[in-house]
Design an enzyme around this catalytic site. Structure first.
Site, mmCIF file in Angstrom:
data_model
loop_
_atom_site.group_PDB
_atom_site.id
_atom_site.type_symbol
_atom_site.label_atom_id
_atom_site.label_comp_id
_atom_site.label_asym_id
_atom_site.label_seq_id
_atom_site.Cartn_x
_atom_site.Cartn_y
_atom_site.Cartn_z
ATOM 1 N N ARG A 23 0.822 -1.220 0.000
ATOM 2 C CA ARG A 23 0.000 0.000 0.000
ATOM 3 C C ARG A 23 0.850 1.262 0.000
ATOM 4 N NH1 ARG A 23 -4.903 -1.984 -0.627
ATOM 5 N NH2 ARG A 23 -5.209 -3.999 0.331
ATOM 6 N N HIS A 53 4.892 -9.818 -6.556
ATOM 7 C CA HIS A 53 3.717 -8.988 -6.859
ATOM 8 C C HIS A 53 4.078 -7.524 -6.640
ATOM 9 C CE1 HIS A 53 -0.362 -7.517 -7.052
ATOM 10 N NE2 HIS A 53 -0.886 -8.720 -7.124
ATOM 11 N N TYR A 56 0.086 -2.386 -4.842
ATOM 12 C CA TYR A 56 -1.206 -1.944 -5.383
ATOM 13 C C TYR A 56 -1.187 -0.471 -5.786
ATOM 14 C CZ TYR A 56 -2.970 -6.227 -3.197
ATOM 15 O OH TYR A 56 -3.186 -7.519 -2.819
ATOM 16 N N HIS A 93 -0.976 -5.276 -11.476
ATOM 17 C CA HIS A 93 -2.318 -4.900 -11.915
ATOM 18 C C HIS A 93 -2.137 -3.852 -13.011
ATOM 19 C CE1 HIS A 93 -4.091 -6.066 -7.730
ATOM 20 N NE2 HIS A 93 -3.492 -7.067 -8.333
ATOM 21 N N GLU A 128 -2.162 -9.003 -14.717
ATOM 22 C CA GLU A 128 -3.158 -9.797 -14.009
ATOM 23 C C GLU A 128 -4.544 -9.536 -14.582
ATOM 24 O OE1 GLU A 128 -2.723 -9.805 -9.792
ATOM 25 O OE2 GLU A 128 -4.664 -10.773 -9.447
ATOM 26 N N ASP A 162 -6.429 -14.713 -12.437
ATOM 27 C CA ASP A 162 -6.911 -14.749 -11.057
ATOM 28 C C ASP A 162 -8.349 -15.275 -11.083
ATOM 29 O OD1 ASP A 162 -8.245 -13.846 -8.598
ATOM 30 O OD2 ASP A 162 -6.383 -12.740 -8.197
ATOM 31 N N HIS A 165 -10.943 -12.897 -9.698
ATOM 32 C CA HIS A 165 -11.135 -11.732 -10.560
ATOM 33 C C HIS A 165 -11.905 -12.076 -11.840
ATOM 34 C CE1 HIS A 165 -7.311 -9.651 -8.756
ATOM 35 N NE2 HIS A 165 -8.206 -9.949 -7.843
ATOM 36 N N HIS A 197 -3.640 -17.265 -10.050
ATOM 37 C CA HIS A 197 -3.962 -16.893 -8.667
ATOM 38 C C HIS A 197 -5.225 -17.665 -8.319
ATOM 39 C CE1 HIS A 197 -1.855 -12.664 -8.583
ATOM 40 N NE2 HIS A 197 -1.029 -13.655 -8.312
ATOM 41 N N ASP A 210 -13.992 -7.910 -6.445
ATOM 42 C CA ASP A 210 -12.638 -8.278 -6.004
ATOM 43 C C ASP A 210 -12.516 -8.465 -4.496
ATOM 44 O OD1 ASP A 210 -9.980 -8.853 -5.731
ATOM 45 O OD2 ASP A 210 -9.236 -6.988 -6.623
ATOM 46 N N HIS A 212 -11.650 -11.698 -2.121
ATOM 47 C CA HIS A 212 -11.259 -13.110 -2.150
ATOM 48 C C HIS A 212 -11.865 -13.881 -0.984
ATOM 49 C CE1 HIS A 212 -7.305 -11.929 -4.423
ATOM 50 N NE2 HIS A 212 -8.369 -11.339 -4.910
ATOM 51 N N GLU A 242 -4.139 -16.634 -2.770
ATOM 52 C CA GLU A 242 -4.255 -15.268 -2.237
ATOM 53 C C GLU A 242 -5.532 -15.180 -1.414
ATOM 54 O OE1 GLU A 242 -4.414 -13.200 -6.044
ATOM 55 O OE2 GLU A 242 -2.464 -12.315 -5.578
#
Ligand code: FE
Ligand code: FE
Ligand code: ZN
Length: 260
Positions: A23, A53, A56, A93, A128, A162, A165, A197, A210, A212, A242
């Site tokens: 983040r 990864h 974000y 992403h 992704e 994913d 997703h 994913h 989105d 999970h 994830e």
């Protein structure tokens, strides 16, 4: 090595990690000795694939040039660091176009990748598949294809699918996994699909949310995962969980997926 020890402790043969604060953007200083140790011990430990990864906060198609510049600096630094562990996978992403439109987003992401990808890099980079919340680019296979089409070093670029997703994006992998994968093949090409994913979803097909869920506890359900892990087009790909779990929970989900 801490990540390798955690993976071995739950009998994982793959793991994913964030290259830095997901983040934020700050990365820990490199530990070259730790990288060397990992490279020499991973095979014996049974680690077949690792996936880094991006944070974000990375948005290569922001309308704000400062945000795009941040994305460039972060990903260039990630690429440099990852050469410490040659042959790694990297996923990001594609980004959010924030009102500029999908077309403009696609253009900016491709432009970004053309600056980042280098012929000499050993890292394989993946876009992704996204849920399509807000102004996310990449929730339709056609959008990912359009990005790839505009990138010169295509041999360094693929896609990570994913499962949460794609379902949130409206692809019905529960009732028509074959149909979704054959559509993926027509639009992008299955040879570009290099990682999965594997997540259940808290929301129904096409919800664009989105969120999970643990394997088998969401709207996809156990039979969907049985089909996914056994599908000829997927079964040899590296899978990465994830799901909202702690380390032990991941261990249980790995055992569960193997039992399918
Ligand atoms: Fe992701
Ligand atoms: Fe994901
Ligand atoms: Zn997600």
């Amino acid at each position: 090595m801490a990540m390798l020890r955690d993976a071995v402790s739950i009998e994982a043969s793959t793991f994913q990690f964030f290259t830095r604060n997901p983040r934020g953007g700050a990365a820990k200083p490199r530990d070259l000795e730790d990288e060397r140790k990992f490279v020499s011990e991973r095979e014996g430990a049974g680690i077949k694939a690792i996936l880094a990864h991006a944070p974000y906060t990375l948005n290569p198609c922001s309308a704000d040039p400062a945000v795009r510049d941040f994305a460039l600096r972060v990903m260039a630094d990630d690429m440099e660091r990852l050469e410490g562990v040659p042959g790694s996978l990297y996923v990001f992403h594609p980004g959010s176009h924030v009102g500029q439109g999908i077309e403009k987003g696609i253009e900016l992401i491709a432009e970004f990748l053309n600056k980042i990808l280098k012929p000499e890099q050993s890292t394989f980079v993946m876009l992704e598949t996204m849920a399509g919340k807000g102004s996310e680019v990449g929730s339709r296979f056609e959008e990912l294809r359009a990005i790839i089409d505009r990138v010169s070093l295509k041999e360094k670029l693929g896609v990570c699918l994913d499962t949460c997703h794609v379902s949130d994006a409206g692809y019905d992998i529960t009732n028509d996994l074959n149909g979704v994968l054959s559509h993926f093949d027509d639009v992008i090409g299955l040879e570009r699909l290099r990682a999965v994913h594997i997540n259940d979803s808290k929301n129904p097909l096409g919800s664009h949310k989105d969120r999970h869920a643990p394997i088998g506890e969401g709207t996809l359900g156990m039979e969907t995962f049985r089909a996914i892990v056994n599908h000829p087009a997927l079964k040899d790909l590296p899978f990465f969980l994830e799901t909202p779990q702690d380390l032990e929970g991941y261990g249980r989900e790995i055992a569960l997926l193997r039992s399918l």
